[in-house]
Design an enzyme around this catalytic site. Structure first.
Site, PDB file in Angstrom:
ATOM      1  N   ARG A 146       0.808  -1.226   0.000  1.00  0.00           N
ATOM      2  CA  ARG A 146       0.000   0.000   0.000  1.00  0.00           C
ATOM      3  C   ARG A 146       0.838   1.272   0.000  1.00  0.00           C
ATOM      4  O   ARG A 146       0.344   2.347   0.326  1.00  0.00           O
ATOM      5  CB  ARG A 146      -0.996   0.004   1.166  1.00  0.00           C
ATOM      6  CG  ARG A 146      -2.007  -1.135   1.103  1.00  0.00           C
ATOM      7  CD  ARG A 146      -3.088  -0.980   2.172  1.00  0.00           C
ATOM      8  NE  ARG A 146      -4.071  -2.037   2.056  1.00  0.00           N
ATOM      9  CZ  ARG A 146      -3.997  -3.214   2.682  1.00  0.00           C
ATOM     10  NH1 ARG A 146      -2.969  -3.455   3.477  1.00  0.00           N
ATOM     11  NH2 ARG A 146      -4.931  -4.120   2.523  1.00  0.00           N
ATOM     12  N   LYS A 197       3.062  11.445 -11.308  1.00  0.00           N
ATOM     13  CA  LYS A 197       2.240  10.577 -12.144  1.00  0.00           C
ATOM     14  C   LYS A 197       2.963   9.242 -12.335  1.00  0.00           C
ATOM     15  O   LYS A 197       4.106   9.212 -12.772  1.00  0.00           O
ATOM     16  CB  LYS A 197       1.985  11.209 -13.510  1.00  0.00           C
ATOM     17  CG  LYS A 197       0.878  12.235 -13.525  1.00  0.00           C
ATOM     18  CD  LYS A 197       0.565  12.651 -14.953  1.00  0.00           C
ATOM     19  CE  LYS A 197      -0.624  13.576 -15.026  1.00  0.00           C
ATOM     20  NZ  LYS A 197      -0.940  13.955 -16.424  1.00  0.00           N
ATOM     21  N   GLU A 237       9.221  17.527 -25.258  1.00  0.00           N
ATOM     22  CA  GLU A 237       8.605  18.055 -24.037  1.00  0.00           C
ATOM     23  C   GLU A 237       9.111  19.464 -23.722  1.00  0.00           C
ATOM     24  O   GLU A 237       8.347  20.304 -23.230  1.00  0.00           O
ATOM     25  CB  GLU A 237       8.873  17.115 -22.855  1.00  0.00           C
ATOM     26  CG  GLU A 237       8.099  15.803 -22.914  1.00  0.00           C
ATOM     27  CD  GLU A 237       6.613  15.956 -22.627  1.00  0.00           C
ATOM     28  OE1 GLU A 237       6.176  17.061 -22.249  1.00  0.00           O
ATOM     29  OE2 GLU A 237       5.875  14.963 -22.783  1.00  0.00           O
ATOM     30  N   LYS A 289       6.887  23.005 -14.832  1.00  0.00           N
ATOM     31  CA  LYS A 289       6.086  21.894 -14.298  1.00  0.00           C
ATOM     32  C   LYS A 289       5.970  21.981 -12.782  1.00  0.00           C
ATOM     33  O   LYS A 289       4.900  21.740 -12.217  1.00  0.00           O
ATOM     34  CB  LYS A 289       6.699  20.556 -14.698  1.00  0.00           C
ATOM     35  CG  LYS A 289       5.834  19.382 -14.263  1.00  0.00           C
ATOM     36  CD  LYS A 289       6.181  18.103 -14.964  1.00  0.00           C
ATOM     37  CE  LYS A 289       5.111  17.037 -14.683  1.00  0.00           C
ATOM     38  NZ  LYS A 289       5.381  15.768 -15.374  1.00  0.00           N
ATOM     39  N   GLU A 305      -4.392  17.294 -11.237  1.00  0.00           N
ATOM     40  CA  GLU A 305      -4.901  17.612 -12.573  1.00  0.00           C
ATOM     41  C   GLU A 305      -6.394  17.917 -12.597  1.00  0.00           C
ATOM     42  O   GLU A 305      -7.134  17.435 -13.469  1.00  0.00           O
ATOM     43  CB  GLU A 305      -4.596  16.466 -13.539  1.00  0.00           C
ATOM     44  CG  GLU A 305      -4.489  16.897 -14.986  1.00  0.00           C
ATOM     45  CD  GLU A 305      -3.924  15.811 -15.889  1.00  0.00           C
ATOM     46  OE1 GLU A 305      -4.653  15.379 -16.791  1.00  0.00           O
ATOM     47  OE2 GLU A 305      -2.765  15.412 -15.690  1.00  0.00           O
ATOM     48  N   ARG A 326      -3.069  22.010 -14.028  1.00  0.00           N
ATOM     49  CA  ARG A 326      -2.139  20.967 -14.480  1.00  0.00           C
ATOM     50  C   ARG A 326      -2.505  20.419 -15.863  1.00  0.00           C
ATOM     51  O   ARG A 326      -1.660  19.844 -16.554  1.00  0.00           O
ATOM     52  CB  ARG A 326      -2.077  19.832 -13.447  1.00  0.00           C
ATOM     53  CG  ARG A 326      -1.008  18.788 -13.769  1.00  0.00           C
ATOM     54  CD  ARG A 326      -0.685  17.873 -12.614  1.00  0.00           C
ATOM     55  NE  ARG A 326       0.325  16.913 -13.010  1.00  0.00           N
ATOM     56  CZ  ARG A 326       0.968  16.112 -12.165  1.00  0.00           C
ATOM     57  NH1 ARG A 326       0.708  16.167 -10.877  1.00  0.00           N
ATOM     58  NH2 ARG A 326       1.863  15.256 -12.606  1.00  0.00           N
ATOM     59  N   ASN A 385      -0.701  19.042 -20.700  1.00  0.00           N
ATOM     60  CA  ASN A 385      -1.082  18.088 -21.750  1.00  0.00           C
ATOM     61  C   ASN A 385      -1.056  18.703 -23.144  1.00  0.00           C
ATOM     62  O   ASN A 385      -1.582  18.108 -24.088  1.00  0.00           O
ATOM     63  CB  ASN A 385      -2.469  17.519 -21.460  1.00  0.00           C
ATOM     64  CG  ASN A 385      -2.489  16.644 -20.223  1.00  0.00           C
ATOM     65  OD1 ASN A 385      -1.576  15.847 -19.998  1.00  0.00           O
ATOM     66  ND2 ASN A 385      -3.518  16.800 -19.401  1.00  0.00           N
ATOM     67  N   HIS A 393      -0.721  16.490 -26.179  1.00  0.00           N
ATOM     68  CA  HIS A 393      -0.743  15.100 -25.742  1.00  0.00           C
ATOM     69  C   HIS A 393      -1.977  14.315 -26.184  1.00  0.00           C
ATOM     70  O   HIS A 393      -1.887  13.102 -26.350  1.00  0.00           O
ATOM     71  CB  HIS A 393      -0.613  15.029 -24.221  1.00  0.00           C
ATOM     72  CG  HIS A 393       0.787  15.200 -23.731  1.00  0.00           C
ATOM     73  ND1 HIS A 393       1.527  16.343 -23.972  1.00  0.00           N
ATOM     74  CD2 HIS A 393       1.601  14.367 -23.022  1.00  0.00           C
ATOM     75  CE1 HIS A 393       2.716  16.195 -23.413  1.00  0.00           C
ATOM     76  NE2 HIS A 393       2.794  15.021 -22.846  1.00  0.00           N
ATOM     77  N   HIS A 398      -0.834  11.291 -28.021  1.00  0.00           N
ATOM     78  CA  HIS A 398      -0.998   9.939 -27.491  1.00  0.00           C
ATOM     79  C   HIS A 398      -1.712   9.041 -28.495  1.00  0.00           C
ATOM     80  O   HIS A 398      -1.392   7.851 -28.622  1.00  0.00           O
ATOM     81  CB  HIS A 398      -1.796   9.983 -26.190  1.00  0.00           C
ATOM     82  CG  HIS A 398      -0.970  10.278 -24.982  1.00  0.00           C
ATOM     83  ND1 HIS A 398      -1.520  10.518 -23.740  1.00  0.00           N
ATOM     84  CD2 HIS A 398       0.370  10.354 -24.813  1.00  0.00           C
ATOM     85  CE1 HIS A 398      -0.556  10.741 -22.869  1.00  0.00           C
ATOM     86  NE2 HIS A 398       0.596  10.659 -23.497  1.00  0.00           N
ATOM     87  N   HIS A 419       7.670   9.143 -27.623  1.00  0.00           N
ATOM     88  CA  HIS A 419       6.689  10.012 -26.983  1.00  0.00           C
ATOM     89  C   HIS A 419       6.908  11.469 -27.385  1.00  0.00           C
ATOM     90  O   HIS A 419       5.959  12.189 -27.711  1.00  0.00           O
ATOM     91  CB  HIS A 419       6.773   9.871 -25.460  1.00  0.00           C
ATOM     92  CG  HIS A 419       5.823  10.764 -24.727  1.00  0.00           C
ATOM     93  ND1 HIS A 419       4.452  10.571 -24.738  1.00  0.00           N
ATOM     94  CD2 HIS A 419       6.030  11.888 -23.988  1.00  0.00           C
ATOM     95  CE1 HIS A 419       3.865  11.515 -24.033  1.00  0.00           C
ATOM     96  NE2 HIS A 419       4.791  12.327 -23.562  1.00  0.00           N
TER      97      HIS A 419
END
Length: 378
Positions: free
Chosen positions: A132, A154, A196, A238, A248, A252, A256, A259, A263, A275
């Site tokens: 956990r 993330k 990026e 960032k 997000e 935030r 993206n 993206h 993606h 990417h």
């Protein structure tokens, strides 16, 4: 390389991003940072290194030696995954978790994610799930991971339906960056990271000015290594956004930019596209569509195209991929992937749209309008 820099992220319990050129080769310095960040003076604490088949042979031995220098027995060993996006799967995640269990890690122990974005995402998720949640220290070795994926918490793996659909937000205890390791990267990986960085240029005027300065002399289309200062500027964008909006729900989403379409293209290419290259194509699709709709000046598209060319990045899907019978880049196929994207919002999708040089905003766009943008921008 320039002198190191330190940036503070206030998300979660808060942590530092430390840029320290030469750190991995500085055994005493690395041992000191690992001991301080992971509490290795406690004889019951150990750390396991999760890396991949490319990075492990280069740097895992140095990091493990630094762990052992803090205290014999501080290293719990090395877990190695095959390099590449193909390893970012639930199956590989479970394999890493089983390996962690076989090493008898406890809740006091930690994971060191040593590698690029795939390692950082998978190892971070494994740490968040094991018992956990145990601590994770990010040690990114790719440019993309340094400026983007190692910061912000993330963690995820991919599902058949799309990228990063299985994951959690879990902030690391710290991020240690040695920009010197970038010298071992192939040109494709340097260009991937620039994708990026150029995204950050679309969000911040100061980064845009710095990108133009550093890419300006590049005429060959082979991207140079960015300065430590530009890496830090990118992380700072960032850092500021993540500190304001950890999970997000608002600001935030700006991260993206490029993206959603990117993606979709990346998944459709079956990861033949990196990417960073996919994000570049995604940014170009939206900018081109907005220019054709008369909502942006043509100069913005021309500027983006020049930056992408200088960074060795594509502005459209390469012809050799379009020609492959096993790949489907049709509008319907891209929309099908995008409909599973985390940014999907029922009747539409939350798109980050450029509005001026160094500025963008989030808008909810209907699927019909997104289809039209893909048709216009591809």
């Amino acid at each position: 390389m320039q002198n190191g820099q330190i940036l503070e992220v206030t998300a979660g319990e808060g942590y530092l991003v430390e840029l320290s050129p030469g750190l991995i080769s500085d055994a005493p310095g690395l041992a000191g940072r690992l001991s301080a960040l992971l509490g290795l003076t406690d004889p019951s604490v150990r750390a396991v290194i999760v890396t991949d088949s490319n990075v492990g042979p280069l740097y895992a031995g140095k990091v493990e030696a630094a762990l052992e220098a803090t205290r014999p027995g501080a290293s719990a060993g090395v877990i190695t995954i095959p390099a590449g996006e193909e390893s970012k799967t639930p199956l590989e995640l479970v394999r890493v978790l089983e390996a962690m269990a076989s090493l008898r890690l406890t809740r006091k122990d930690a994971v060191i994610a040593l590698g690029g974005g795939v390692v950082g995402d998978l190892a971070g998720l494994a740490a968040a799930l094991y018992m956990r949640g145990i601590r994770c220290l990010q040690m990114p070795t790719s440019l993309l991971a340094m400026v983007d994926s190692s910061v912000g918490g993330k963690t995820a793996v991919d599902l058949e339906a799309g990228k990063n659909l299985m994951g959690v937000f879990s902030q690391p205890v710290g991020v240690l960056i040695d920009p010197e390791v970038l010298r071992t990267l192939p040109a494709r990986e340097i260009s991937c990271g620039w994708g990026e960085i150029i995204k950050y240029a679309g969000l911040d005027g100061d980064v845009l000015a710095a990108v133009r300065t550093e890419l300006g002399p590049c005429r060959s289309g082979i991207a140079p290594l960015p300065s430590v200062g530009l890496i830090a500027r990118s992380i700072d964008v960032k850092r500021r956004i993540v500190s304001e909006d950890e999970k997000e729900s608002g600001a935030r989403r700006l991260l993206n930019l490029g993206h959603t379409a990117g993606h979709a293209v990346e998944t459709a290419s079956r990861y033949a596209l990196s990417h960073g290259a996919s994000v570049a194509i995604g940014m170009h699709i939206l900018t081109k569509a907005l220019v054709k709709e008369g909502k942006l000046p043509r100069a913005m598209l021309e500027d983006l195209e020049e930056l992408l060319r200088q960074a060795g990045l594509p502005s459209s899907i390469p012809p050799e991929l379009l020609a492959r019978a096993d790949l489907d880049f049709s509008i319907d196929a891209l929309l099908a992937v995008a409909s599973h994207d985390k940014k999907s919002a029922g009747s539409g999708v939350n798109l980050v749209l450029p509005i001026a040089p160094g500025r963008a905003e989030v808008r909810k766009v209907s699927w019909e309008d997104f289809r039209a943008m893909l048709e216009t921008g591809l």
